[in-house]
Write a protein that holds these residues in place. Structure first.
Motif, short mmCIF file in Angstrom:
data_model
loop_
_atom_site.label_atom_id
_atom_site.label_comp_id
_atom_site.label_asym_id
_atom_site.label_seq_id
_atom_site.Cartn_x
_atom_site.Cartn_y
_atom_site.Cartn_z
N GLU A 2 0.81 -1.21 0.00
CA GLU A 2 0.00 0.00 0.00
C GLU A 2 0.85 1.27 0.00
O GLU A 2 0.51 2.24 -0.67
CB GLU A 2 -0.95 0.01 1.19
CG GLU A 2 -2.27 -0.64 0.94
CD GLU A 2 -3.03 -0.03 -0.23
OE1 GLU A 2 -3.17 1.20 -0.32
OE2 GLU A 2 -3.49 -0.82 -1.07
N VAL A 3 1.94 1.28 0.75
CA VAL A 3 2.80 2.46 0.81
C VAL A 3 3.41 2.74 -0.56
O VAL A 3 3.38 3.87 -1.05
CB VAL A 3 3.91 2.27 1.87
CG1 VAL A 3 4.92 3.40 1.81
CG2 VAL A 3 3.31 2.18 3.26
N VAL A 4 3.93 1.70 -1.20
CA VAL A 4 4.53 1.88 -2.53
C VAL A 4 3.47 2.29 -3.54
O VAL A 4 3.68 3.19 -4.35
CB VAL A 4 5.25 0.59 -2.98
CG1 VAL A 4 5.76 0.73 -4.40
CG2 VAL A 4 6.40 0.26 -2.03
N SER A 6 0.71 3.90 -2.95
CA SER A 6 0.35 5.29 -2.68
C SER A 6 1.37 6.26 -3.24
O SER A 6 1.03 7.29 -3.81
CB SER A 6 0.20 5.52 -1.18
OG SER A 6 -0.86 4.77 -0.68
N ARG A 7 2.64 5.91 -3.08
CA ARG A 7 3.70 6.78 -3.62
C ARG A 7 3.68 6.82 -5.14
O ARG A 7 3.84 7.88 -5.74
CB ARG A 7 5.06 6.31 -3.11
CG ARG A 7 5.25 6.60 -1.65
CD ARG A 7 6.59 6.16 -1.14
NE ARG A 7 6.71 6.42 0.29
CZ ARG A 7 7.60 5.88 1.07
NH1 ARG A 7 8.50 5.04 0.57
NH2 ARG A 7 7.64 6.17 2.34
N THR A 9 1.05 6.26 -7.02
CA THR A 9 -0.17 6.99 -7.39
C THR A 9 0.10 8.49 -7.32
O THR A 9 -0.26 9.24 -8.23
CB THR A 9 -1.33 6.63 -6.45
OG1 THR A 9 -1.55 5.23 -6.53
CG2 THR A 9 -2.60 7.36 -6.84
N ARG A 10 0.74 8.92 -6.24
CA ARG A 10 1.06 10.34 -6.07
C ARG A 10 2.00 10.82 -7.18
O ARG A 10 1.82 11.91 -7.72
CB ARG A 10 1.70 10.57 -4.69
CG ARG A 10 2.04 11.99 -4.41
CD ARG A 10 0.79 12.82 -4.12
NE ARG A 10 1.19 14.18 -3.86
CZ ARG A 10 0.63 15.22 -4.43
NH1 ARG A 10 -0.39 15.08 -5.24
NH2 ARG A 10 1.05 16.43 -4.16
N LYS A 32 5.18 -8.07 -4.83
CA LYS A 32 4.68 -6.87 -4.16
C LYS A 32 4.84 -5.63 -5.02
O LYS A 32 3.94 -4.79 -5.08
CB LYS A 32 5.38 -6.67 -2.83
CG LYS A 32 4.98 -7.68 -1.78
CD LYS A 32 5.68 -7.43 -0.47
CE LYS A 32 5.27 -8.46 0.56
NZ LYS A 32 5.88 -8.24 1.87
N ALA A 36 1.92 -3.21 -6.49
CA ALA A 36 1.93 -1.76 -6.26
C ALA A 36 1.77 -0.98 -7.56
O ALA A 36 1.02 0.00 -7.62
CB ALA A 36 3.21 -1.35 -5.54
#
Length: 126
Positions: A2-4, A6-7, A9-10, A32, A36
């Motif tokens: 999720e963190v990757v 989100s980054r 996506t941003r 993973k 992502a």
């Protein structure tokens, strides 16, 4: 994951030039990382992405394939999908085929689907 995602996506959101990206080629991704990327592309709406080349990703399995399935089912622009030499199993092949079947409700079908060099057998066609 999720963190990757989100980054990524941003990154897609803040770089206007990336919305015009028509071809993306990535290899050597872990399961993973593949998940992502697919999640980020799904969130970004795929922009204008027409060709998605994810060959030579032998670690793709559950997470990446599920996320890729969601992307394919919801994306209206990807016309070519290349997943050569990813060691995809029958289950992964079935997941991709199911996503493509759902895709007909959203967009035009893929023009090109390359799955050469995977571990697909007769079970994936069911």
């Amino acid at each position: 994951v999720e963190v990757v995602a989100s980054r990524l996506t941003r990154l897609l959101e803040v770089n206007p030039g990336l919305e015009n990206l028509e071809e993306l080629k990535l290899s050597g991704l872990s399961d993973k990382a593949g998940a992502a990327v697919a999640i980020a592309l799904t969130r970004a709406g795929g922009a204008r992405l027409k060709i998605l080349k994810l060959s030579s990703n032998p670690d793709f399995s559950g997470q990446a394939v599920c996320a890729l399935g969601r992307l394919l089912a919801s994306n209206s622009t990807v016309l070519e999908l290349i997943l050569m030499d990813c060691k995809l199993s029958d289950e992964a092949g079935a997941e991709i085929l199911q996503a493509l079947a759902r895709r007909t409700e959203v967009a035009s079908p893929l023009r090109v689907l390359w799955l050469n060099g995977n571990d697909l057998g007769a079970g994936s066609a069911a």
